[in-house]
Design a protein around this motif. Structure first.
Motif, short mmCIF file in Angstrom:
data_model
loop_
_atom_site.label_atom_id
_atom_site.label_comp_id
_atom_site.label_asym_id
_atom_site.label_seq_id
_atom_site.Cartn_x
_atom_site.Cartn_y
_atom_site.Cartn_z
N MET A 195 42.42 83.97 41.36
CA MET A 195 42.21 83.86 42.78
C MET A 195 40.74 83.56 43.09
O MET A 195 40.43 82.69 43.89
CB MET A 195 42.69 85.16 43.43
N TYR A 196 39.83 84.27 42.43
CA TYR A 196 38.39 84.04 42.66
C TYR A 196 37.96 82.69 42.11
O TYR A 196 37.15 82.00 42.72
CB TYR A 196 37.56 85.17 42.04
N THR A 197 38.52 82.33 40.97
CA THR A 197 38.18 81.04 40.37
C THR A 197 38.67 79.90 41.25
O THR A 197 37.96 78.92 41.47
CB THR A 197 38.80 80.92 38.96
N GLU A 198 39.86 80.04 41.79
CA GLU A 198 40.40 79.03 42.70
C GLU A 198 39.50 78.89 43.94
O GLU A 198 39.17 77.78 44.37
CB GLU A 198 41.82 79.40 43.12
N GLY A 199 39.08 79.99 44.49
CA GLY A 199 38.20 79.97 45.65
C GLY A 199 36.86 79.31 45.36
O GLY A 199 36.35 78.52 46.16
N GLU A 200 36.30 79.62 44.20
CA GLU A 200 35.01 79.03 43.82
C GLU A 200 35.16 77.53 43.60
O GLU A 200 34.31 76.74 44.00
CB GLU A 200 34.45 79.71 42.57
N ALA A 201 36.25 77.12 42.96
CA ALA A 201 36.50 75.69 42.71
C ALA A 201 36.59 74.93 44.03
O ALA A 201 36.02 73.85 44.17
CB ALA A 201 37.78 75.52 41.90
N LYS A 202 37.29 75.51 44.99
CA LYS A 202 37.42 74.84 46.29
C LYS A 202 36.08 74.80 47.01
O LYS A 202 35.75 73.82 47.67
CB LYS A 202 38.49 75.55 47.12
N LYS A 203 35.29 75.86 46.87
CA LYS A 203 33.97 75.89 47.50
C LYS A 203 33.05 74.83 46.89
O LYS A 203 32.35 74.12 47.61
CB LYS A 203 33.36 77.29 47.34
N ILE A 204 33.08 74.69 45.57
CA ILE A 204 32.24 73.71 44.88
C ILE A 204 32.75 72.29 45.12
O ILE A 204 31.97 71.36 45.24
CB ILE A 204 32.17 74.03 43.36
N GLY A 205 34.08 72.14 45.19
CA GLY A 205 34.65 70.82 45.43
C GLY A 205 35.19 70.14 44.19
O GLY A 205 35.09 68.92 44.06
N VAL A 206 35.75 70.94 43.27
CA VAL A 206 36.39 70.36 42.08
C VAL A 206 37.89 70.59 42.17
O VAL A 206 38.36 71.43 42.93
CB VAL A 206 35.83 70.97 40.77
N VAL A 207 38.63 69.85 41.37
CA VAL A 207 40.09 69.98 41.32
C VAL A 207 40.50 70.34 39.89
O VAL A 207 39.71 70.22 38.96
CB VAL A 207 40.81 68.69 41.78
N GLY A 208 41.75 70.78 39.74
CA GLY A 208 42.26 71.13 38.42
C GLY A 208 43.11 72.36 38.49
O GLY A 208 43.79 72.63 39.49
N TRP A 209 43.07 73.17 37.42
CA TRP A 209 43.89 74.37 37.37
C TRP A 209 43.28 75.38 36.41
O TRP A 209 42.43 75.06 35.60
CB TRP A 209 45.31 74.04 36.94
N VAL A 210 43.75 76.62 36.53
CA VAL A 210 43.32 77.70 35.65
C VAL A 210 44.53 78.60 35.37
O VAL A 210 45.44 78.70 36.19
CB VAL A 210 42.15 78.50 36.28
N LYS A 211 44.54 79.21 34.19
CA LYS A 211 45.67 80.06 33.79
C LYS A 211 45.18 81.16 32.86
O LYS A 211 44.42 80.89 31.92
CB LYS A 211 46.72 79.20 33.08
N ASN A 212 45.61 82.38 33.11
CA ASN A 212 45.36 83.48 32.18
C ASN A 212 46.33 83.35 31.02
O ASN A 212 47.51 83.07 31.23
CB ASN A 212 45.56 84.83 32.87
N THR A 213 45.84 83.56 29.80
CA THR A 213 46.71 83.46 28.62
C THR A 213 47.16 84.84 28.16
O THR A 213 46.60 85.86 28.56
CB THR A 213 45.98 82.76 27.46
N ASN A 214 48.14 84.86 27.27
CA ASN A 214 48.63 86.12 26.70
C ASN A 214 47.59 86.77 25.79
O ASN A 214 47.69 87.95 25.49
CB ASN A 214 49.92 85.87 25.90
N GLN A 215 46.59 86.01 25.36
CA GLN A 215 45.55 86.53 24.48
C GLN A 215 44.40 87.17 25.26
O GLN A 215 43.40 87.59 24.68
CB GLN A 215 44.98 85.42 23.59
N GLY A 216 44.53 87.23 26.59
CA GLY A 216 43.47 87.82 27.40
C GLY A 216 42.33 86.86 27.69
O GLY A 216 41.25 87.27 28.09
#
Length: 75
Positions: free
Chosen positions: A1-22
């Motif tokens: 959620m915080y990463t998504e907010g920062e990405a939108k603030k900076i102006g980049v696109v893409g995606w992020v995902k937490n993995t099972n490995q932490g």
């Protein structure tokens, strides 16, 4: 959620995902200076509850067209 907010603030696109490995994986696209700002944030700040031991950015390349229209969280 915080990463998504920062990405939108900076102006980049893409995606992020937490993995099972932490860990976190994802893809960031945009102008080089904005991508570098996002990489810096991911390396030094991150989400409030995160612990950043190290970062590894790979497969960096110049693209002619963005593959994403926004930034999202994948599950």
């Amino acid at each position: 959620m915080y990463t998504e907010g920062e990405a939108k603030k900076i102006g980049v696109v893409g995606w992020v995902k937490n993995t099972n490995q932490g860990t976190v994986t994802g893809q960031v696209q945009g102008p080089e200076e904005k991508v570098n700002s996002m990489k810096s944030w991911l390396s030094k700040v991150g989400s409030p509850s995160s612990r950043i031991d190290r970062t590894n950015f790979s497969n960096e390349k110049t693209i002619s067209k963005l593959e994403y229209s926004n930034f999202s969280i994948r599950y």
